[in-house]
Design a protein around this motif. Structure first.
Motif, PDB file in Angstrom:
ATOM      1  N   ILE A  69      22.542 -77.799 -85.560  1.00  0.00           N
ATOM      2  CA  ILE A  69      22.351 -78.836 -86.560  1.00  0.00           C
ATOM      3  C   ILE A  69      23.374 -78.622 -87.668  1.00  0.00           C
ATOM      4  O   ILE A  69      23.860 -77.517 -87.868  1.00  0.00           O
ATOM      5  CB  ILE A  69      20.919 -78.848 -87.132  1.00  0.00           C
ATOM      6  CG1 ILE A  69      20.601 -77.541 -87.857  1.00  0.00           C
ATOM      7  CG2 ILE A  69      19.894 -79.127 -86.053  1.00  0.00           C
ATOM      8  CD1 ILE A  69      19.277 -77.563 -88.587  1.00  0.00           C
ATOM      9  N   THR A  70      23.657 -79.695 -88.369  1.00  0.00           N
ATOM     10  CA  THR A  70      24.624 -79.593 -89.463  1.00  0.00           C
ATOM     11  C   THR A  70      23.950 -79.000 -90.690  1.00  0.00           C
ATOM     12  O   THR A  70      22.716 -78.929 -90.769  1.00  0.00           O
ATOM     13  CB  THR A  70      25.196 -80.975 -89.818  1.00  0.00           C
ATOM     14  OG1 THR A  70      24.139 -81.789 -90.315  1.00  0.00           O
ATOM     15  CG2 THR A  70      25.861 -81.627 -88.611  1.00  0.00           C
ATOM     16  N   LEU A  71      24.757 -78.595 -91.650  1.00  0.00           N
ATOM     17  CA  LEU A  71      24.231 -78.023 -92.883  1.00  0.00           C
ATOM     18  C   LEU A  71      23.361 -79.034 -93.616  1.00  0.00           C
ATOM     19  O   LEU A  71      22.286 -78.694 -94.109  1.00  0.00           O
ATOM     20  CB  LEU A  71      25.369 -77.545 -93.781  1.00  0.00           C
ATOM     21  CG  LEU A  71      24.954 -76.995 -95.143  1.00  0.00           C
ATOM     22  CD1 LEU A  71      24.068 -75.772 -94.964  1.00  0.00           C
ATOM     23  CD2 LEU A  71      26.172 -76.657 -95.978  1.00  0.00           C
ATOM     24  N   SER A  72      23.800 -80.268 -93.694  1.00  0.00           N
ATOM     25  CA  SER A  72      23.010 -81.272 -94.413  1.00  0.00           C
ATOM     26  C   SER A  72      21.671 -81.527 -93.718  1.00  0.00           C
ATOM     27  O   SER A  72      20.654 -81.738 -94.382  1.00  0.00           O
ATOM     28  CB  SER A  72      23.787 -82.578 -94.575  1.00  0.00           C
ATOM     29  OG  SER A  72      24.107 -83.126 -93.321  1.00  0.00           O
ATOM     30  N   GLU A  73      21.632 -81.477 -92.379  1.00  0.00           N
ATOM     31  CA  GLU A  73      20.368 -81.629 -91.649  1.00  0.00           C
ATOM     32  C   GLU A  73      19.448 -80.447 -91.934  1.00  0.00           C
ATOM     33  O   GLU A  73      18.246 -80.627 -92.157  1.00  0.00           O
ATOM     34  CB  GLU A  73      20.623 -81.741 -90.144  1.00  0.00           C
ATOM     35  CG  GLU A  73      21.306 -83.017 -89.721  1.00  0.00           C
ATOM     36  CD  GLU A  73      21.733 -82.999 -88.264  1.00  0.00           C
ATOM     37  OE1 GLU A  73      21.965 -84.084 -87.729  1.00  0.00           O
ATOM     38  OE2 GLU A  73      21.834 -81.899 -87.675  1.00  0.00           O
ATOM     39  N   PHE A  74      20.024 -79.245 -91.931  1.00  0.00           N
ATOM     40  CA  PHE A  74      19.222 -78.058 -92.227  1.00  0.00           C
ATOM     41  C   PHE A  74      18.644 -78.125 -93.632  1.00  0.00           C
ATOM     42  O   PHE A  74      17.467 -77.847 -93.845  1.00  0.00           O
ATOM     43  CB  PHE A  74      20.058 -76.788 -92.067  1.00  0.00           C
ATOM     44  CG  PHE A  74      19.357 -75.563 -92.568  1.00  0.00           C
ATOM     45  CD1 PHE A  74      18.365 -74.959 -91.818  1.00  0.00           C
ATOM     46  CD2 PHE A  74      19.664 -75.030 -93.813  1.00  0.00           C
ATOM     47  CE1 PHE A  74      17.693 -73.838 -92.283  1.00  0.00           C
ATOM     48  CE2 PHE A  74      18.999 -73.911 -94.294  1.00  0.00           C
ATOM     49  CZ  PHE A  74      18.022 -73.314 -93.519  1.00  0.00           C
ATOM     50  N   LEU A  75      19.476 -78.477 -94.609  1.00  0.00           N
ATOM     51  CA  LEU A  75      19.004 -78.545 -95.991  1.00  0.00           C
ATOM     52  C   LEU A  75      17.938 -79.613 -96.167  1.00  0.00           C
ATOM     53  O   LEU A  75      16.977 -79.419 -96.921  1.00  0.00           O
ATOM     54  CB  LEU A  75      20.179 -78.781 -96.939  1.00  0.00           C
ATOM     55  CG  LEU A  75      21.158 -77.618 -97.052  1.00  0.00           C
ATOM     56  CD1 LEU A  75      22.353 -78.008 -97.912  1.00  0.00           C
ATOM     57  CD2 LEU A  75      20.491 -76.382 -97.598  1.00  0.00           C
ATOM     58  N   ALA A  76      18.083 -80.751 -95.475  1.00  0.00           N
ATOM     59  CA  ALA A  76      17.058 -81.795 -95.543  1.00  0.00           C
ATOM     60  C   ALA A  76      15.736 -81.292 -94.973  1.00  0.00           C
ATOM     61  O   ALA A  76      14.665 -81.516 -95.559  1.00  0.00           O
ATOM     62  CB  ALA A  76      17.531 -83.043 -94.800  1.00  0.00           C
TER      63      ALA A  76
END
Length: 108
Positions: free
Chosen positions: A68-75
């Motif tokens: 997963i991308t960083l933005s997906e992880f942070l979300a």
């Protein structure tokens, strides 16, 4: 001379004034903060067994890598911690989180 336990071994069981035995250990919480935990038993052996079991289950935590991308992880992380954060902290974190460029750049 008394034996000293090394780091990560937990404490040696001690007899409490109420007659129970107690042993303590450090546990890492979900935010990687350490918390002091205690286990109790009616005998020294029972307390030592509970300590060994509690410390072995603590080591079972394994990070599973995913694609997963960083933005997906942070979300996902933000949604998972929503109940534990104050409302204003959650709102500011959501507003200030980094957004990745590309397809998900317009995501809230």
């Amino acid at each position: 001379m008394a034996r000293k336990n090394g780091n990560g071994e937990g404490s040696r069981p001690r007899k409490r004034p109420d007659g129970r035995w107690e042993a303590r250990y450090w546990e890492e919480g979900p935010s990687w903060r350490k918390k002091r935990r205690s286990v109790y038993g009616s005998s020294r052996k029972e307390c030592a067994d509970k300590l060994a079991e509690a410390m072995s289950t603590e080591k079972d935590f394994v990070l599973v890598p995913t694609n997963i991308t960083l933005s997906e992880f942070l979300a996902e992380h933000l949604e998972a911690t929503k109940e534990t954060l104050k409302k204003r902290t959650w709102e500011e974190t959501r507003r200030n989180r980094p957004r990745a460029s590309g397809a998900d750049a317009g995501a809230p």
